[in-house]
Design a protein around this motif. Structure first.
Motif, PDB file in Angstrom:
ATOM      1  N   ASP A 112       0.828  -1.210   0.000  1.00 62.76           N
ATOM      2  CA  ASP A 112       0.000   0.000   0.000  1.00 62.76           C
ATOM      3  C   ASP A 112       0.860   1.256   0.000  1.00 62.76           C
ATOM      4  OD1 ASP A 112       0.871  -0.725   2.547  1.00 62.76           O
ATOM      5  OD2 ASP A 112      -0.942  -0.041   3.568  1.00 62.76           O
ATOM      6  N   ILE A 113       2.023   1.212   0.657  1.00 63.13           N
ATOM      7  CA  ILE A 113       2.915   2.375   0.699  1.00 63.13           C
ATOM      8  C   ILE A 113       3.723   2.478  -0.596  1.00 63.13           C
ATOM      9  CG2 ILE A 113       4.792   3.495   1.952  1.00 63.13           C
ATOM     10  CD1 ILE A 113       2.018   3.353   3.367  1.00 63.13           C
ATOM     11  N   SER A 114       4.239   1.368  -1.103  1.00 60.69           N
ATOM     12  CA  SER A 114       4.970   1.436  -2.372  1.00 60.69           C
ATOM     13  C   SER A 114       4.037   1.866  -3.503  1.00 60.69           C
ATOM     14  CB  SER A 114       5.644   0.096  -2.692  1.00 60.69           C
ATOM     15  OG  SER A 114       4.732  -0.980  -2.663  1.00 60.69           O
ATOM     16  N   ALA A 115       2.777   1.418  -3.465  1.00 60.28           N
ATOM     17  CA  ALA A 115       1.794   1.868  -4.460  1.00 60.28           C
ATOM     18  C   ALA A 115       1.520   3.359  -4.316  1.00 60.28           C
ATOM     19  CB  ALA A 115       0.487   1.080  -4.304  1.00 60.28           C
ATOM     20  N   GLY A 116       1.455   3.837  -3.065  1.00 62.52           N
ATOM     21  CA  GLY A 116       1.253   5.263  -2.823  1.00 62.52           C
ATOM     22  C   GLY A 116       2.411   6.089  -3.352  1.00 62.52           C
ATOM     23  N   MET A 117       3.632   5.586  -3.195  1.00 60.78           N
ATOM     24  CA  MET A 117       4.786   6.313  -3.728  1.00 60.78           C
ATOM     25  C   MET A 117       4.776   6.313  -5.253  1.00 60.78           C
ATOM     26  SD  MET A 117       8.014   5.614  -1.185  1.00 60.78           S
ATOM     27  CE  MET A 117       7.865   3.833  -0.949  1.00 60.78           C
ATOM     28  N   LEU A 118       4.356   5.218  -5.854  1.00 59.09           N
ATOM     29  CA  LEU A 118       4.213   5.172  -7.312  1.00 59.09           C
ATOM     30  C   LEU A 118       3.194   6.211  -7.768  1.00 59.09           C
ATOM     31  CD1 LEU A 118       4.774   3.655 -10.041  1.00 59.09           C
ATOM     32  CD2 LEU A 118       2.770   2.247  -9.488  1.00 59.09           C
ATOM     33  N   PHE A 119       2.061   6.239  -7.114  1.00 58.04           N
ATOM     34  CA  PHE A 119       0.993   7.179  -7.466  1.00 58.04           C
ATOM     35  C   PHE A 119       1.459   8.626  -7.356  1.00 58.04           C
ATOM     36  CE2 PHE A 119      -2.680   9.758  -6.033  1.00 58.04           C
ATOM     37  CZ  PHE A 119      -3.473   9.664  -7.167  1.00 58.04           C
ATOM     38  N   THR A 132      -2.530   1.212  -7.690  1.00 52.60           N
ATOM     39  CA  THR A 132      -2.907   0.019  -8.474  1.00 52.60           C
ATOM     40  C   THR A 132      -3.390   0.425  -9.865  1.00 52.60           C
ATOM     41  OG1 THR A 132      -5.224  -0.075  -7.727  1.00 52.60           O
ATOM     42  CG2 THR A 132      -3.581  -1.220  -6.378  1.00 52.60           C
ATOM     43  N   VAL A 133      -4.105   1.536  -9.941  1.00 53.44           N
ATOM     44  CA  VAL A 133      -4.585   2.015 -11.244  1.00 53.44           C
ATOM     45  C   VAL A 133      -3.406   2.473 -12.097  1.00 53.44           C
ATOM     46  CG1 VAL A 133      -6.029   3.727 -12.404  1.00 53.44           C
ATOM     47  CG2 VAL A 133      -6.847   2.620 -10.315  1.00 53.44           C
ATOM     48  N   THR A 134      -2.449   3.185 -11.488  1.00 49.48           N
ATOM     49  CA  THR A 134      -1.238   3.580 -12.204  1.00 49.48           C
ATOM     50  C   THR A 134      -0.500   2.355 -12.720  1.00 49.48           C
ATOM     51  OG1 THR A 134      -1.003   5.552 -10.817  1.00 49.48           O
ATOM     52  CG2 THR A 134       0.957   4.821 -12.007  1.00 49.48           C
ATOM     53  N   TYR A 135      -0.394   1.338 -11.877  1.00 49.43           N
ATOM     54  CA  TYR A 135       0.310   0.109 -12.262  1.00 49.43           C
ATOM     55  C   TYR A 135      -0.357  -0.554 -13.467  1.00 49.43           C
ATOM     56  CZ  TYR A 135       2.979  -4.213 -11.606  1.00 49.43           C
ATOM     57  OH  TYR A 135       3.824  -5.284 -11.782  1.00 49.43           O
ATOM     58  N   LEU A 136      -1.683  -0.510 -13.490  1.00 44.04           N
ATOM     59  CA  LEU A 136      -2.432  -1.152 -14.581  1.00 44.04           C
ATOM     60  C   LEU A 136      -2.401  -0.359 -15.881  1.00 44.04           C
ATOM     61  CD1 LEU A 136      -5.561  -2.246 -12.521  1.00 44.04           C
ATOM     62  CD2 LEU A 136      -3.967  -3.811 -13.650  1.00 44.04           C
ATOM     63  N   THR A 137      -2.250   0.958 -15.794  1.00 41.57           N
ATOM     64  CA  THR A 137      -2.439   1.807 -16.976  1.00 41.57           C
ATOM     65  C   THR A 137      -1.164   2.447 -17.512  1.00 41.57           C
ATOM     66  OG1 THR A 137      -3.008   3.688 -15.544  1.00 41.57           O
ATOM     67  CG2 THR A 137      -4.826   2.342 -16.361  1.00 41.57           C
ATOM     68  N   ASP A 138      -0.090   2.454 -16.734  1.00 43.83           N
ATOM     69  CA  ASP A 138       1.173   3.030 -17.186  1.00 43.83           C
ATOM     70  C   ASP A 138       2.068   1.908 -17.694  1.00 43.83           C
ATOM     71  OD1 ASP A 138       3.660   4.150 -17.545  1.00 43.83           O
ATOM     72  OD2 ASP A 138       3.707   5.213 -15.638  1.00 43.83           O
ATOM     73  N   PRO A 139       2.417   1.919 -18.981  1.00 45.80           N
ATOM     74  CA  PRO A 139       3.251   0.835 -19.526  1.00 45.80           C
ATOM     75  C   PRO A 139       4.601   0.696 -18.833  1.00 45.80           C
ATOM     76  CG  PRO A 139       2.299   2.187 -21.285  1.00 45.80           C
ATOM     77  CD  PRO A 139       2.034   2.902 -20.002  1.00 45.80           C
ATOM     78  N   ASP A 140       5.063   1.774 -18.198  1.00 44.57           N
ATOM     79  CA  ASP A 140       6.370   1.768 -17.551  1.00 44.57           C
ATOM     80  C   ASP A 140       6.275   1.526 -16.043  1.00 44.57           C
ATOM     81  OD1 ASP A 140       9.164   1.981 -17.811  1.00 44.57           O
ATOM     82  OD2 ASP A 140       9.138   4.071 -17.168  1.00 44.57           O
ATOM     83  N   ALA A 141       5.056   1.209 -15.567  1.00 44.52           N
ATOM     84  CA  ALA A 141       4.820   1.150 -14.119  1.00 44.52           C
ATOM     85  C   ALA A 141       5.603   0.039 -13.431  1.00 44.52           C
ATOM     86  CB  ALA A 141       3.336   0.992 -13.834  1.00 44.52           C
TER      87      ALA A 141
END
Length: 530
Positions: free
Chosen positions: A280-287, A488-497
């Protein structure tokens, strides 16, 4: 083998279930999908699982006497976790089922209306899921538009096994792991099923599912042993990226719900950093773009654990501090989750309190934001001093904020003050320790991102007023809502995620706080109200 019949009445609806000999009333209810809040994990310490036994009342236990008056005990009030039926019984459950928790998903709100207009042009979708300790959020995303069409939120019914991750780790280690795993998989499946029903979609249209949550939630979802999570050296079974498929993870829950088809939808669990700084924190940092930032930013997610990160694309330090459940209404005498009727805003003028509740419903208790505001207002009115001592008039019975519809006082007590002191000092001390270890001051910080539902609703000025957040960063603090779901949405939609996520994990280092002398010093200092 069922021994007794329990007739459970809630909100006027009646349901008959069976109870096994030797199991508590709470265990029987949970086994039949009737959920009560049990913040302490059913150990008789929180008093949140009260029911009225109208027929077949059990003996009065010491724990019952701690939470109910003599009159209430004579009327049949009992803690469900301490009640062991010896015959058929009839109970009334007076608390709600917490199905109407307010869950923040607002990060995507600006795109939602536009996305709904475009939905008819799509036939391929993705699903992003945030598993919170208290609540779950599930979003449907268009493959082409990369926009969210709809989000559903539900209570994480593992709450019946305890409000925090420690309680659930203990429950898993006490033999409840299969029940905990079944509970979360069922919650996720029914959430996705509801998501598709409400949007007119089907599982055949789903191309991929991404899930983020703290490390304990991930272990319970996968059915991993939790034996090493709660004891030194706190080693997780697996915190890397986990790839599986829909049938392998949700097949049993789908079959139980009557589904006849199987789906090979790829499912990915995003990676975490440590046992107590999860996906949840690594996803938050990605976002929030930590992997691309040159400036030093901070991410703080306030919940049962205060998880936080500081850094940029080159270096990130992370930590977690045990804030306790006060920010979610737990361990507060009249506390409750963010549900209808929970007091969420407070203003005190002299001896009178003005309260606002969620959905403007009649007051039933106090949620986390209400706890923060009450502490601030008591300080402002000088009913509470900087050491956390209530004035003599309120020391014994607390400061009454409101009354429930049945005339019960909703009071903020001396014990409640201590709970918020412990929580806020733990968070602030963790933040100050990270700043010290990173070698920066407030002047060097770009943005403090405040993640999670509690932070999204919180009055920042009042949080600063009690010393939870630093005043120096107030003008650079941004509430970002559910950044875990956003990740999670960024991970699904960004090709470089995937590469971006790997970079975040690679440059992150955990700072343990348990034996850190500076943390302990800060913890003592920030116990005082500033």
């Amino acid at each position: 083998m069922e021994e007794y019949t329990i007739t459970a009445v809630r909100n006027g609806a009646e349901k008959k279930i069976g109870a096994k000999k030797g199991e508590s009333l709470l265990e029987a209810l949970v086994r039949h999908d009737i959920y009560l809040s049990a913040a302490c994990g059913g150990t008789g310490r929180c008093g949140k699982c009260g029911v009225q036994m109208c027929k077949g009342a059990t003996e009065i236990k010491e724990a019952d006497r701690l939470f109910f008056t003599e009159a209430q005990l004579q009327e049949g009030m009992r803690l469900a976790c301490e009640a062991y039926p010896q015959s058929d019984c009839r109970i009334v459950i007076e608390t709600g089922d917490e199905a109407d928790f307010e869950v923040v998903t607002e990060y995507q709100e600006n795109d939602a209306a536009e996305a709904k207009k475009e939905k008819t042009d799509e036939d391929c979708f993705l699903i992003g899921i945030d598993i919170g300790t208290t609540t779950i959020a599930v979003s449907l995303v268009g493959c082409a538009s990369r926009k969210i069409y709809h989000t559903v939120t539900v209570v994480n019914h593992q709450r019946a096994y305890g409000a925090d991750v420690i309680s659930r780790i203990q429950a898993a280690n006490d033999g409840k792991l299969p029940e905990l795993t079944h509970s979360i998989r069922k919650d996720l499946y029914t959430s996705m099923e509801r998501l598709l029903e409400e949007t007119g979609g089907s599982f055949t249209q789903i191309q991929k599912i991404a899930i983020a949550g703290n490390t304990t939630m991930g272990h319970l979802l996968m059915g991993y042993s939790c034996e090493t999570l709660g004891v030194y050296p706190f080693d997780p079974v697996n915190i890397g990226t986990i790839e599986t498929d829909f049938t392998g993870l949700f097949g049993a829950a789908a079959k139980e719900a009557g589904a006849k088809e199987e789906y090979g939808i790829p499912v990915v669990l995003l990676p975490g950093i440590s046992t107590y700084v999860g996906a949840d924190i690594s996803a938050g940092m990605l976002f929030n773009g930590f992997d691309a930032s040159n400036k030093v930013d901070i991410l703080v997610d306030l919940g049962t654990n205060g998880e936080m990160a500081i850094g940029n694309k080159d270096k990130i330090l992370v930590t977690s501090t045990a804030a306790g459940p006060a920010f979610e209404g737990g361990n507060i005498s009249c506390g409750m989750g963010s549900v209808q009727g929970a007091i969420c805003q407070v203003r005190i003028d002299g001896t009178k309190a003005e309260c606002k509740t969620i959905k403007d419903a009649p007051p039933l208790g106090l949620c986390g934001t209400g706890v923060i505001e009450t502490a601030y207002e008591l300080l402002k009115e000088e009913w509470l001093d900087e050491t956390g001592m209530l004035e003599e008039d309120y020391f014994d019975d607390g400061f009454v904020l409101a009354q429930t519809p049945d005339g019960q006082d909703i009071a903020f007590t001396q014990k409640d003050v201590r709970e918020i002191q412990l929580a806020k000092s733990a968070v602030r001390a963790g933040l100050e320790t990270l700043l010290l270890r990173y070698g920066v001051t407030y002047d060097d910080i770009g943005t403090l991102y405040l993640a999670g539902g509690f932070g999204y609703r919180m009055d920042l000025d009042k949080a600063v007023g009690i010393g939870l957040l630093p005043e120096e960063l107030l003008d650079r603090t941004t509430a970002v809502g559910n950044s875990s779901l956003g990740g999670t949405v960024t991970y699904l939609t960004d090709p470089d995620a995937q590469r971006r996520m790997e970079r975040i994990v690679q440059v992150s280092e955990e700072i343990p706080l348990a034996s850190d002398k500076d943390f302990n010093r800060f913890y003592t200092d920030y116990m005082f109200f500033e």
